[in-house]
Design a protein around this motif. Sequence first.
Motif, PDB file in Angstrom:
ATOM      1  N   VAL A 108       0.848  -1.191   0.000  1.00  0.00           N
ATOM      2  CA  VAL A 108       0.000   0.000   0.000  1.00  0.00           C
ATOM      3  C   VAL A 108       0.884   1.241   0.000  1.00  0.00           C
ATOM      4  O   VAL A 108       1.817   1.359   0.812  1.00  0.00           O
ATOM      5  N   VAL A 109       0.612   2.153  -0.917  1.00  0.00           N
ATOM      6  CA  VAL A 109       1.343   3.421  -0.956  1.00  0.00           C
ATOM      7  C   VAL A 109       0.339   4.555  -0.902  1.00  0.00           C
ATOM      8  O   VAL A 109      -0.781   4.460  -1.422  1.00  0.00           O
TER       9      VAL A 109
ATOM     10  N   THR B 174      -3.579   0.335  -3.379  1.00  0.00           N
ATOM     11  CA  THR B 174      -3.307  -1.025  -2.906  1.00  0.00           C
ATOM     12  C   THR B 174      -2.873  -1.876  -4.083  1.00  0.00           C
ATOM     13  O   THR B 174      -3.584  -1.968  -5.100  1.00  0.00           O
ATOM     14  N   ILE B 175      -1.702  -2.470  -3.943  1.00  0.00           N
ATOM     15  CA  ILE B 175      -1.119  -3.314  -4.989  1.00  0.00           C
ATOM     16  C   ILE B 175      -1.065  -4.738  -4.452  1.00  0.00           C
ATOM     17  O   ILE B 175      -0.485  -4.993  -3.398  1.00  0.00           O
TER      18      ILE B 175
ATOM     19  N   GLY C 164      -0.165  -8.697  -5.577  1.00  0.00           N
ATOM     20  CA  GLY C 164       0.399  -9.567  -6.598  1.00  0.00           C
ATOM     21  C   GLY C 164       0.862  -8.827  -7.831  1.00  0.00           C
ATOM     22  O   GLY C 164       0.801  -9.337  -8.950  1.00  0.00           O
ATOM     23  N   GLY C 165       1.328  -7.594  -7.626  1.00  0.00           N
ATOM     24  CA  GLY C 165       1.832  -6.796  -8.739  1.00  0.00           C
ATOM     25  C   GLY C 165       0.784  -6.035  -9.519  1.00  0.00           C
ATOM     26  O   GLY C 165       1.111  -5.328 -10.475  1.00  0.00           O
ATOM     27  N   ILE C 166      -0.493  -6.153  -9.138  1.00  0.00           N
ATOM     28  CA  ILE C 166      -1.594  -5.479  -9.838  1.00  0.00           C
ATOM     29  C   ILE C 166      -2.195  -4.405  -8.927  1.00  0.00           C
ATOM     30  O   ILE C 166      -2.369  -4.615  -7.728  1.00  0.00           O
ATOM     31  N   ILE C 167      -2.514  -3.256  -9.523  1.00  0.00           N
ATOM     32  CA  ILE C 167      -3.195  -2.201  -8.769  1.00  0.00           C
ATOM     33  C   ILE C 167      -4.641  -2.637  -8.556  1.00  0.00           C
ATOM     34  O   ILE C 167      -5.441  -2.662  -9.497  1.00  0.00           O
TER      35      ILE C 167
ATOM     36  N   GLU D  35      -0.823  -3.516 -14.183  1.00  0.00           N
ATOM     37  CA  GLU D  35       0.399  -3.842 -13.464  1.00  0.00           C
ATOM     38  C   GLU D  35       0.994  -2.564 -12.883  1.00  0.00           C
ATOM     39  O   GLU D  35       0.870  -1.482 -13.457  1.00  0.00           O
ATOM     40  N   ALA D  36       1.643  -2.710 -11.739  1.00  0.00           N
ATOM     41  CA  ALA D  36       2.154  -1.547 -11.011  1.00  0.00           C
ATOM     42  C   ALA D  36       3.652  -1.385 -11.222  1.00  0.00           C
ATOM     43  O   ALA D  36       4.427  -2.293 -10.943  1.00  0.00           O
ATOM     44  N   SER D  37       4.030  -0.242 -11.741  1.00  0.00           N
ATOM     45  CA  SER D  37       5.426   0.200 -11.758  1.00  0.00           C
ATOM     46  C   SER D  37       5.404   1.682 -11.431  1.00  0.00           C
ATOM     47  O   SER D  37       4.926   2.491 -12.238  1.00  0.00           O
ATOM     48  N   ILE D  38       5.887   2.032 -10.251  1.00  0.00           N
ATOM     49  CA  ILE D  38       5.694   3.396  -9.773  1.00  0.00           C
ATOM     50  C   ILE D  38       6.992   3.962  -9.203  1.00  0.00           C
ATOM     51  O   ILE D  38       7.900   3.233  -8.799  1.00  0.00           O
ATOM     52  N   LEU D  39       7.027   5.283  -9.183  1.00  0.00           N
ATOM     53  CA  LEU D  39       8.083   6.027  -8.509  1.00  0.00           C
ATOM     54  C   LEU D  39       7.458   6.770  -7.344  1.00  0.00           C
ATOM     55  O   LEU D  39       6.381   7.360  -7.486  1.00  0.00           O
ATOM     56  N   MET D  40       8.133   6.741  -6.229  1.00  0.00           N
ATOM     57  CA  MET D  40       7.714   7.558  -5.088  1.00  0.00           C
ATOM     58  C   MET D  40       8.760   8.646  -4.907  1.00  0.00           C
ATOM     59  O   MET D  40       9.954   8.360  -4.727  1.00  0.00           O
TER      60      MET D  40
END
Length: 347
Positions: A7-8, A26-27, A29-32, A307-312
């Motif tokens: 969770v971010v 909420t992510i 298994g790699g999915i949003i 699929e989740a690929s994010i920058l914080m």
Amino acid sequence: MQPAEYVVTGRALLGKELTEEDVCITITGGIIRSIEPCSGTPDRWIVPAFFNAHTHLGDTVAMDLPARGSLAELIKPPGGLKHRILAATPDAELVRGMRSSIMTMIATGTAGFADFREGGAAGVAALREAAAGLDCRPVILGREGGEQVSDGAGISSVHDVANAEEVVREARAAGGLVAFHAGEKNPDDIDEALAFEPDLLVHCTHATDAHLRQIADMDIPIVVCPRSNWLLGVTASPAHPPIARILELGGRFFLGTDNVMFVQPNMLQEMAFAATVYRAPPVEILRAAIAGAALTGRSGFLEEGQEASILMIDPKRHNLSFTRDIRATIVKRLDSSSIEQNVLNIR
């Protein structure tokens, strides 16, 4: 290894419109799985990771080599300077160089890239080895016999490849993508490339309005590589590549960095250059730096089910917290020192 559920929270840029909203993501298994409004979230920006839509990573071994000459003398296959260097470099050194460039991309927020990979099947295998275990997803477009063991064909100008029809046919039969360099130094090879109905065009630096209308009608994305174009002397004008006209005519464009021989594979630098020279709206530049993820079959944007690929990003580390426009600030001012965490290609 990321946990099964992640969770971010923060101010996120959501969907293809990159709309600002304070959310909890909420992510699983790699999915949003969900994006919910949140109040009182931390002072953090959550941004889709970038996709570098055109690279030649093998060129890392010739980085900043003092070189003079025409475009053909430097990079045209099969006898250009870069091809001679690649042929003379041991495989282990090529792999080491490509892996170092992939790590550079990860450090600057890139989660994937599309590479025109020289060297046939062996060249494709070398890039797969270089990318193994790293959180940066390659789309490998092979050449010289590598087309059928990769994700498709990365074809130089149709004028450089005598058997382009055969290459396209075999790539399609293998279920692969077809991409062409076209219009880099002049528009003379664009019509012939379009006759093959490619999935992707690279450069189109000197495409005419008629070409751009046809490309838009065919819904073919164009990868523009502004810094490379300037450094290689194929443009000295913000009219080329014609980013403004692509947008005005309803076309799609992606951003790429091209040859590591000349340009660092850093999408932050590419965005800042494009914003300064081409004056396109920052949201369009940022979208172009993300949207190339479509080549992997995913959107790349922050959307439920993707699929989740994010920058914080921590805007307090420097002066970014004073921004009046997060999207413009990311495009023009962000560097790796403000990236708090990369959460890339979670599996």
